[in-house]
Design a protein around this motif. Sequence first.
Motif, PDB file in Angstrom:
ATOM      1  N   ALA A 328       0.821  -1.215   0.000  1.00 57.12           N
ATOM      2  CA  ALA A 328       0.000   0.000   0.000  1.00 57.12           C
ATOM      3  C   ALA A 328       0.846   1.252   0.000  1.00 57.12           C
ATOM      4  O   ALA A 328       0.413   2.309   0.471  1.00 57.12           O
ATOM      5  N   ILE A 330       2.903   4.346  -2.069  1.00 57.40           N
ATOM      6  CA  ILE A 330       2.656   5.152  -3.271  1.00 57.40           C
ATOM      7  C   ILE A 330       3.965   5.816  -3.671  1.00 57.40           C
ATOM      8  O   ILE A 330       4.702   6.312  -2.823  1.00 57.40           O
ATOM      9  N   ALA A 376      -5.212   8.405  -8.094  1.00 59.45           N
ATOM     10  CA  ALA A 376      -6.483   7.717  -8.313  1.00 59.45           C
ATOM     11  C   ALA A 376      -6.738   7.461  -9.797  1.00 59.45           C
ATOM     12  O   ALA A 376      -7.751   6.878 -10.160  1.00 59.45           O
ATOM     13  N   VAL A 388       1.356   2.350  -7.353  1.00 60.60           N
ATOM     14  CA  VAL A 388       0.629   2.004  -6.143  1.00 60.60           C
ATOM     15  C   VAL A 388       0.952   0.556  -5.806  1.00 60.60           C
ATOM     16  O   VAL A 388       0.736  -0.335  -6.633  1.00 60.60           O
ATOM     17  N   THR A 402      -9.247   1.040  -7.843  1.00 58.61           N
ATOM     18  CA  THR A 402     -10.208   1.640  -6.917  1.00 58.61           C
ATOM     19  C   THR A 402     -10.505   0.746  -5.725  1.00 58.61           C
ATOM     20  O   THR A 402     -10.986   1.232  -4.700  1.00 58.61           O
ATOM     21  N   ILE A 405      -8.092   2.050  -3.009  1.00 55.78           N
ATOM     22  CA  ILE A 405      -7.989   3.484  -2.757  1.00 55.78           C
ATOM     23  C   ILE A 405      -9.366   4.054  -2.424  1.00 55.78           C
ATOM     24  O   ILE A 405     -10.357   3.749  -3.085  1.00 55.78           O
ATOM     25  N   SER A 406      -9.407   4.903  -1.404  1.00 56.28           N
ATOM     26  CA  SER A 406     -10.579   5.727  -1.103  1.00 56.28           C
ATOM     27  C   SER A 406     -10.158   7.190  -1.198  1.00 56.28           C
ATOM     28  O   SER A 406      -9.073   7.548  -0.747  1.00 56.28           O
ATOM     29  N   VAL A 407     -11.019   8.010  -1.798  1.00 57.79           N
ATOM     30  CA  VAL A 407     -10.710   9.422  -1.989  1.00 57.79           C
ATOM     31  C   VAL A 407     -11.804  10.265  -1.355  1.00 57.79           C
ATOM     32  O   VAL A 407     -12.990  10.012  -1.568  1.00 57.79           O
ATOM     33  N   THR A 484     -10.410   0.679   2.621  1.00 58.57           N
ATOM     34  CA  THR A 484      -9.303   0.357   1.715  1.00 58.57           C
ATOM     35  C   THR A 484      -7.974   0.608   2.417  1.00 58.57           C
ATOM     36  O   THR A 484      -7.891   1.376   3.375  1.00 58.57           O
ATOM     37  N   ILE A 486      -5.496   2.313   1.324  1.00 64.33           N
ATOM     38  CA  ILE A 486      -4.982   3.641   0.989  1.00 64.33           C
ATOM     39  C   ILE A 486      -6.130   4.641   1.051  1.00 64.33           C
ATOM     40  O   ILE A 486      -7.200   4.404   0.478  1.00 64.33           O
ATOM     41  N   LEU A 488      -6.933   8.812   0.478  1.00 64.68           N
ATOM     42  CA  LEU A 488      -6.472  10.111  -0.013  1.00 64.68           C
ATOM     43  C   LEU A 488      -7.457  11.174   0.450  1.00 64.68           C
ATOM     44  O   LEU A 488      -8.654  11.101   0.136  1.00 64.68           O
TER      45      LEU A 488
END
Length: 588
Positions: A328, A330, A376, A388, A402, A405-407, A484, A486, A488
């Motif tokens: 995880a 980046i 993302a 990633v 996706t 990753i959560s944004v 998730t 990760i 952001l």
Amino acid sequence: MIRRLFSALGSEYDRALRRLLGWFTVAALLQGTAFVLLVPVLRELLGGEPDRAWPWVIALAALWIGYAAVNYPATLAGYRTGADLSRYLHHRIGDKVAQLPLAWFTPDRVGGLGRLASQRVVDIMGVPAHLLRQLVDTFVTPLVVVLAMFLFDWRVAVSMAVAAVAVAVAYRAVGRGMQAADRNADRIHADAAGRIVEFARAQPVLRAFGRTVDGHAALDEALTAQHASGRGMLRAGMPALVGLGFIAQASFIVLLALGTYLALDGSLGTAELIGLLVLAARFVEPVMLTAELGGAIRVAENALTEINTLLVTETLPEPQVTRRANGADIELDGVSFGYDGDAVLKGLSMRVPQGRMTALVGPSGAGKTTVIKLIARFFDPDAGTVRVGGVDVREMRTEDLTSVISVVFQDVYLFDGTILDNVRVGRPDATDEEVYAAARTARVDDIAGRLPGGWEAPVGEGGSRLSGGERQRISIARALLKDTPIVLLDEATAALDADNEHALRQAVAALARERTVLTIAHRLQTIRDADQIVVLADGAAAETGTHDELLAADGHYARYWRERSRAAGWRLTRRDTFLRQSSPTGTA
């Protein structure tokens, strides 16, 4: 237009559309052949032996029965295909929009997209039921009539062929004028739609500055242009349409005069003359109808062109074989990116360690939000690589990227549903208890307790019934529910009051203990708590380190920290009728 229709519908509709075209073509052939048989029927009936007309009459009756048998299912299939086409096009447009890079969604395109998915699809719905059949009749039936003419009198046949060429030239002239006018009207309609949305959204600002009367001048201009474009379409289309109708009628008059001359000359019998004039009338009829529908046909062609343009718009490429993230962390390696030729990132290299919180700071326009969007994969960098879990994001399918990753963005959009519905967007298959747990962690239970209806309270379109801070809390609850590795965060706590910010900072800290967190923040406490701080300047990472390390370096970050520290204690006070800023110590 038929080629554009096949392209818009894709391979899944090939068979249905070809079958429909087959029905219409067979119906037109049967109809044209039935009209041709009128010539021998009339010739025998008006001749010396009427009994010899019976075989022709029986054949004519059989053709009309066959036409009726084909026409009924063809008509039903046309209406059914039109309804199916609307639903299918909406799905294709929706799927395509979901694949388009974020940079595609400029304000003018958003307005045009709304018109495309509504009015333009409606324009196309009538193609299978009405326009497509008319096009087939316009070409197939006159073709049968012209070919049949050669069996009876080649001179009339040649005259009709020349008339057909003149009609085709006039039809193309109609098409060019209508297409140009419709494209201009569509651009103006899209601008007007955008102005209406802008006017509605800007009401708080317009009213705050007393611009309720003259604040909508741009909207007035757009609506005036829309009205003018409609008149322009009439001016462009009517002369050509009238001209097409005139040529069709003139062709019939010429054929009538020629047939009469040949009959008086004795080279053409009266019965043949009557039959051939019937065929000439049948030749002119679909042409006249096409002249009446010419505008609708060209509008439908433009609609198909616009939809096909959208469907062939380049999307971010998906790998045939996906790779999954191995961890995880980046990494951005030599990443460059810009908007409309203006560079924002210039060879940016930075690393976000797994399981740590990294804060991204820098002046406005430094590219902080752009970094999150590149991670993302809302768009791809112009140069360099974004990884990633050690994998280039371009080598991962969208669903695989996706899934890790959560944004959470500063500008939050909520769907017109309940509070629970909007939290559940984070993971639709979550249990109710999981949804409630995530919502409580983000302090959404306070919102539910305030609104009538509790958890089932509607939030309004775009979350209009909630404050900015409440919308952000729901957005953070979505990220917590998605769970998730990760996360952001783009100024996720910018619109929160001190109490809720404290609660959410605790939730983010809990996330950071087990997840990789990259946060864009200007709040001093958020920055201080970060395990690593990256300072963006001039499109690159100017400094990287912990809070204490960067303060000791006395560079960009130290200056930024001092400015924020001084501003943190400022407040407005009143002294001798003047408003002044006071320092943290309280002295003016």
